[in-house]
Design an enzyme around this catalytic site. Structure first.
Site, PDB file in Angstrom:
ATOM      1  CD  GLU A   1      -2.921  -1.159   0.107  1.00 13.07           C
ATOM      2  OE1 GLU A   1      -2.925  -0.209  -0.694  1.00 13.07           O
ATOM      3  OE2 GLU A   1      -3.699  -2.126   0.028  1.00 13.07           O
TER       4      GLU A   1
ATOM      5  CB  THR B   1      -5.117   7.245  -2.356  1.00 17.34           C
ATOM      6  OG1 THR B   1      -3.857   6.705  -2.754  1.00 17.34           O
ATOM      7  CG2 THR B   1      -6.110   6.112  -2.136  1.00 17.34           C
TER       8      THR B   1
END
Length: 437
Positions: free
Chosen positions: A62, A396
């Site tokens: 991530e 994101t």
């Protein structure tokens, strides 16, 4: 306008701002009444207060901006835990992320203070750096590691329900026992860190569902939630979410560098752009639509893994440049700032197709000081101040810019925009998550 290739501050100037920032951090003592502790706190004092420490980590692949999102979930959990005890959130050091690929730059064991204002974070919830935790707790030991996972059987009869249970581990543990019986693992690059116990926890639900389990079933003083992204936001985009998100103020030295770049290369200042900034996030309350932004188009053009991972909704370079030129014409803008992770080959093509492009490109010396994470924040800060912004679908990195512009008071029409795939038939634009005070 030709692309600016050396817009970074000089290395000496950066050192000055780093020193300035360090001095500013020292002023955090005014918040000590709320803080869990400081580097000079003794383990005895911590024990006397019956303080408990919540640590967490995230799935290794991530990225930086998803990890920022997980912090918001953990802060929400901490607020719930603190209703019945003196819990403190320990910030996981940064490092070894997939997108941080700059060669020869040491990027592990990076404290949060290099990227964010600790004083601002502490105004929302009590947090400490990992090395501060080591000093307070008496050594690099973590009592209990809970490896978060989903339920092996999935949803029972297709029904969603919130639940938590200690279960056998589904995946192979990323921890190994040493000769002394301690568990060794990645632990953010701190090889001396050891865990006393590691078990797996199946969880399904919002972050605060873990609170009763931690309070009633776990007596350990320090608890690490690994794979913390498993749990969901308690109230996504609600007041609690926005309080925590607003408290994630970028470190001052990074904002200063971004502001100087804006002024020098993009004719952009807070005064001219109607983007006044208050160091105290609790007093930042810009009216929606009040921000004008600098006279440039802000672009986040995600490439690399997104090219094959999101083929349908990511444009070709040619398609992206066509959209950029259309937006510049429509908004009467002559300058365009581009934040992108494109490789050297694509960058060469982009420069040729868009010679007026402006980018922030630090020297190697500056990069060594700022790290890839600092450069990413500077890119986001500059994009956040543009007259009009367009980002990449489901990125994101773009989402965090949306939030920053929402905090600054931009018209949603200038913020929630994304590139469409060259052959995308239904190009749905990002959702406007209105700020809640």
């Amino acid at each position: 306008m030709a692309e600016q290739k050396q817009p970074g501050l000089s290395f000496n100037a950066l050192l000055f701002y780093s020193a300035l920032f360090s001095s500013a951090s020292a002023l955090g003592s005014e918040h000590d009444a709320f803080r869990a502790g400081n580097p000079t706190s003794s383990p005895v004092a911590a024990t006397a207060r019956d303080v408990r420490y919540l640590l967490y980590d995230v799935n290794p692949p991530e990225g930086f901006n998803l990890r920022r999102d997980v912090y918001i979930r953990m802060a929400s959990l901490l607020k719930t835990l603190r209703k019945q005890g003196d819990w403190v959130l320990v910030l996981p050091p940064w490092g070894r992320l997939y997108h941080w690929q700059s060669p020869d730059v040491h990027q592990v064991r990076i404290p949060w203070a290099e990227f964010f204002s600790l004083t601002s974070l502490q105004t929302n919830v009590p947090v400490i750096e990992y090395e501060e935790f080591i000093a307070e707790s008496g050594g690099p030991f973590i009592d209990q590691v809970l490896v978060m996972q989903n339920y092996a059987e999935g949803w029972t009869e297709g029904k969603w329900e919130e639940k938590v249970d200690e279960r056998p581990c589904i995946d192979r543990l990323m921890y190994t026992k040493d000769k002394q019986g301690y568990y060794r693992g990645w632990f953010w690059g701190y090889e001396e860190t050891r865990a006393l116990n590691v078990t797996c926890l199946s969880a399904q639900g919002h972050a605060s569902i873990l609170a009763p389990f931690l309070q009633e079933n776990i007596t350990a003083t320090s608890v690490l939630l690994d794979r913390a992204e498993t749990v969901l936001h308690d109230h996504y985009a609600g007041k609690d979410y926005w309080d925590t998100r607003r408290s994630m103020v970028f470190a001052k030295h990074l904002r200063v560098i971004g502001d100087q770049f804006r002024a020098k290369y993009l004719n952009s200042t807070d005064e001219k752009d109607h983007t006044p900034y208050n160091e105290d996030w609790t007093r930042m309350r810009a009216k929606l639509g009040s921000a004008k932004g600098g006279p440039y188009l802000g672009v986040h053009l995600r490439r690399k893994d997104f090219i094959w991972g999101h083929r349908d909704d990511v444009p070709s370079l040619k398609g992206a440049v066509k959209k950029i030129r259309s937006l510049m014409k429509k908004n009467k803008l002559e300058n365009v700032f581009v934040a992108t992770d494109a490789d050297e080959e694509e960058m060469a093509k982009l420069r040729k197709m868009l010679p007026e492009m402006v980018r922030y490109e630090p020297s190697w010396e500056d990069l060594e000081l700022l790290k890839d994470g600092g450069v990413a924040i500077i890119d986001q800060w500059i994009c956040a101040h543009s007259r009009y912004f367009i980002g990449t679908s489901v990125s994101t990195f773009s989402f965090r810019i949306h939030e920053e512009r929402e905090i600054l008071g931009f018209d949603p029409k200038t913020t929630y925009n994304r590139f469409c795939g060259d052959s995308e038939k239904e190009c749905e634009q990002p959702t406007h998550w209105k700020i809640v005070y």
